[in-house]
Design an enzyme around this catalytic site. Structure first.
Site, PDB file in Angstrom:
ATOM      1  N   LYS A  62      -0.581   3.018  13.418  1.00  0.00           N
ATOM      2  CA  LYS A  62      -1.913   3.490  13.005  1.00  0.00           C
ATOM      3  C   LYS A  62      -2.956   3.103  14.065  1.00  0.00           C
ATOM      4  O   LYS A  62      -3.819   3.909  14.425  1.00  0.00           O
ATOM      5  CB  LYS A  62      -2.277   2.905  11.629  1.00  0.00           C
ATOM      6  CG  LYS A  62      -1.463   3.531  10.493  1.00  0.00           C
ATOM      7  CD  LYS A  62      -1.608   2.799   9.169  1.00  0.00           C
ATOM      8  CE  LYS A  62      -0.621   3.381   8.152  1.00  0.00           C
ATOM      9  NZ  LYS A  62      -0.671   2.719   6.836  1.00  0.00           N
ATOM     10  N   GLN A 121      -2.683  -2.555   3.992  1.00  0.00           N
ATOM     11  CA  GLN A 121      -1.286  -2.127   4.073  1.00  0.00           C
ATOM     12  C   GLN A 121      -0.489  -2.689   2.892  1.00  0.00           C
ATOM     13  O   GLN A 121      -0.573  -3.884   2.583  1.00  0.00           O
ATOM     14  CB  GLN A 121      -0.673  -2.591   5.413  1.00  0.00           C
ATOM     15  CG  GLN A 121       0.717  -2.048   5.694  1.00  0.00           C
ATOM     16  CD  GLN A 121       0.781  -0.526   5.847  1.00  0.00           C
ATOM     17  OE1 GLN A 121      -0.188   0.107   6.244  1.00  0.00           O
ATOM     18  NE2 GLN A 121       1.906   0.054   5.512  1.00  0.00           N
ATOM     19  N   ASP A 146      -7.065   5.776   2.502  1.00  0.00           N
ATOM     20  CA  ASP A 146      -5.692   5.928   1.994  1.00  0.00           C
ATOM     21  C   ASP A 146      -5.654   6.806   0.738  1.00  0.00           C
ATOM     22  O   ASP A 146      -4.589   7.271   0.338  1.00  0.00           O
ATOM     23  CB  ASP A 146      -5.114   4.550   1.624  1.00  0.00           C
ATOM     24  CG  ASP A 146      -4.132   4.022   2.651  1.00  0.00           C
ATOM     25  OD1 ASP A 146      -3.528   4.843   3.357  1.00  0.00           O
ATOM     26  OD2 ASP A 146      -3.968   2.789   2.722  1.00  0.00           O
TER      27      ASP A 146
HETATM   28  N1  GUN Z   1       2.699   1.349   2.547  1.00  0.00           N
HETATM   29  C1  GUN Z   1       3.519   2.426   2.661  1.00  0.00           C
HETATM   30  N2  GUN Z   1       2.799   3.536   2.897  1.00  0.00           N
HETATM   31  C2  GUN Z   1       1.505   3.152   2.947  1.00  0.00           C
HETATM   32  C3  GUN Z   1       0.299   3.863   3.165  1.00  0.00           C
HETATM   33  O1  GUN Z   1       0.251   5.080   3.352  1.00  0.00           O
HETATM   34  N3  GUN Z   1      -0.829   3.111   3.152  1.00  0.00           N
HETATM   35  C4  GUN Z   1      -0.826   1.772   2.927  1.00  0.00           C
HETATM   36  N4  GUN Z   1      -1.989   1.127   2.902  1.00  0.00           N
HETATM   37  N5  GUN Z   1       0.286   1.097   2.710  1.00  0.00           N
HETATM   38  C5  GUN Z   1       1.440   1.786   2.722  1.00  0.00           C
END
Ligand code: GUN
Length: 289
Positions: free
Chosen positions: A52, A96, A119
Site C-alpha cells: 500500500k 490493517q 477502507d
Molecule cells: N486485512 C485484509 N484485507 C484488509 C483490507 O482491505 N484492509 C485492512 N485494513 N485490513 C485488511
C-alpha cells in the site's frame, strides 16, 4: 477464455490517478495523504501494508506508516485514531486487520471518521453502500467491480454466486452485485461454511466470486462452461522451489477451471493488485471531498 489481468489494469489506473495528482499539484493543491496503522509483525499484514505504501508512491501520494507492537492497548490505538481524525493533513487512513485478540476490532473501526475511512469498513459506509448512497466501498469488492466494468463482463440478469460471507469481501460483494447498476443487477446467492450443496449451486452460476480462503476449493466440475470466475483467495502454501519457501494460491483450481471459463482472474496478479488500487482511488476521493 480471457484472462483478467489485474496487475495490468491496476498499473493503468495508478497512472490515471498519478496524472490527476499532478494536475492537482499544478493548481497549487497538496497531494493526497494516506496513513496506515500496523499492529505487530504478521507476515501477510506487513506485505499488504508495504504494498500500500509502495502504491502511494506510484500514485504521487504522501503516505505515513504508524507502527505499534502486539501488546498495544485499545486505548492507545483509539488515541491515535482520534489524532488522525483531527489531522487536516491526512485525507484517509486504514487500520490493517486482523488486530490482536485483546483489541475489539469493531470498536476500533467505529472510532474512524467515516469521511476518512478509505477502507469502507465503518458501519456508516457499509450502510450507505447497501442502500446505494455515495461513500467509501471496501477495496476488494470495489476492485472486482472495476475489473468487471473494464473487461465488459455482462452481469445484468446473471446468477452470481459469492463463496464466503466476510464483512470485508463476501457481504459487500453480494450487495454490489445485486445493486441496480452496471456492473450489477445480478441475482445473487451467498454460500458459506454451513451451505450443504455448494457444488450444485456453483454449477448454476454465471459468475463465481470465490472468497473462502480454501486453496483450490473451486474445481472444474463446479463450473459451468462460459462462466466468469473471480478468485479472491491468497493463501500462502509451502513451495520448496521458491526462495521464500512459499507461494500464493487462490481458492480456484486455476489450471483445470480456466479452460472452461469466459473470464477468469489469476492468483497472483488478479484481484490482489486491484484491491490496493481501489484504496488509492478511495484516498483520491477523500482528498477531493
Ligand atoms: N486485512 C485484509 N484485507 C484488509 C483490507 O482491505 N484492509 C485492512 N485494513 N485490513 C485488511
Amino acid at each position: 477464455m480471457t484472462l483478467i489481468d489485474g496487475k495490468k489494469t491496476a498499473a493503468e489506473i495508478k497512472q490515471e490517478i498519478a496524472a490527476q495528482v499532478k494536475e492537482m499539484e499544478s493548481r497549487g493543491e497538496r497531494a493526497p495523504h494516506l496513513a496506515a496503522i500496523l499492529v505487530g509483525h504478521d507476515g501477510g499484514s506487513e506485505t499488504y501494508v508495504a504494498n500500500k505504501v509502495k502504491a502511494c508512491g506510484e500514485c504521487g501520494f504522501r503516505s505515513s506508516l504508524i507502527r505499534f507492537e502486539d501488546d498495544v492497548t485499545e486505548e492507545r490505538l483509539l488515541e491515535e485514531i482520534k489524532r488522525l481524525n483531527e489531522d487536516d493533513a491526512v485525507d484517509g487512513f486504514i487500520v490493517q486487520l486482523p488486530l490482536p485478540k485483546h483489541i475489539d476490532e469493531q470498536r476500533i473501526i467505529r472510532a474512524i471518521d467515516p469521511e476518512k475511512d478509505v477502507d469502507g469498513f465503518h458501519p456508516v459506509n457499509v450502510g450507505n453502500m447497501s442502500i446505494g448512497l455515495p461513500g467509501f466501498v471496501s477495496a476488494t469488492p470495489a476492485g472486482i467491480m472495476e475489473l468487471l466494468r473494464r473487461y465488459g463482463v455482462e452481469t445484468k440478469g446473471k446468477h452470481a454466486v459469492v463463496l464466503g460471507r466476510s464483512n470485508i469481501v463476501g457481504k459487500p460483494m453480494a450487495t454490489l452485485l445485486m445493486q441496480k447498476s452496471n456492473p450489477g443487477n445480478c441475482t445473487v446467492t451467498v454460500c458459506h461454511s454451513a451451505t450443504p450443496n455448494i457444488k450444485e449451486i456453483c454449477r448454476e452460476a454465471d459468475i463465481i466470486v470465490a472468497a473462502l480462503g480454501v486453496p483450490g476449493f473451486v474445481t472444474e466440475d463446479m463450473v459451468k462452461p462460459g462462466a466468469t470466475v473471480i478468485d479472491v483467495g491468497t493463501t500462502r502454501v509451502p513451495d520448496a522451489t521458491r526462495k521464500s519457501g512459499w507461494r500464493l494460491r487462490g481458492d480456484v483450481d486455476f489450471e483445470n477451471v480456466a479452460p472452461k471459463c469466459a473470464f477468469i482472474t489469476p492468483v497472483p496478479g488478479g484481484v490482489g493488485p486491484m484491491t490496493i488500487c481501489s484504496l488509492m482511488m478511495n484516498t483520491l476521493k477523500a482528498k477531493k471531498k
